[in-house]
Design a protein around this motif. Structure first.
Motif: not given
Length: 148
Positions: A96-118
């Motif tokens: 589907t086209a990009p939308s605020g409710s349905a997309y693959w979000s991309y994140w970063h972290a170090q082992h055992g730490t909280p996720w940070v939105y890219s």
């Protein structure tokens, strides 16, 4: 969090490649990387009828997209939105086209730490060995596990 980045244009949590490209995965380990042996990739398929999968992209992948495929995942872009990852391992079944409710979000972290939105697309971000990359389908929700 220590990361290396290359700057470039971003396109909603993705990098820029050919609009209709389908990139297949290369064989990789089906578990988190050990130490700095590579980049761990977590993909949360929960919202599209699957579970959470983890893989290891050995070595030093040049981008988040290279880490994704190096960890054994395939992806495809939307044909009308260059650089927009609409499917990982052929999910969701409909692109589907990009939308605020349905997309693959991309994140970063170090082992055992909280996720940070890219803040960069996966084609523009250069993860370092030892980093953890995350993907989750939905409305920007982080992966459903702590970074392994």
């Amino acid at each position: 969090m220590t990361t290396r980045r290359t700057f470039g244009a971003t396109a909603l949590a993705t990098g820029l490649l050919a609009a209709s490209a389908v990139v297949t995965a290369t064989p990789a380990q089906a578990a988190a990387c050990s130490g700095t042996s590579g980049v761990t990739v977590v993909v949360d398929f929960t919202a599209v009828g699957g579970g959470i999968q983890t893989g290891c992209a050995p070595g030093d992948p040049a981008s988040g997209l290279a880490a994704l495929t190096g960890a054994g995942f395939s992806y495809s872009f939307h044909s009308r939105f260059p650089g927009y990852v609409c499917k990982i391992n052929a999910l969701p079944t409909t692109c589907t086209a990009p939308s605020g409710s349905a997309y693959w979000s991309y994140w970063h972290a170090q082992h055992g730490t909280p996720w940070v939105y890219s803040t960069l697309g996966a084609g523009s971000y250069n993860p370092a060995p030892g980093d953890v990359e995350g993907w989750a389908f939905g409305a920007g929700t982080q992966p459903g596990i702590t970074a392994p």
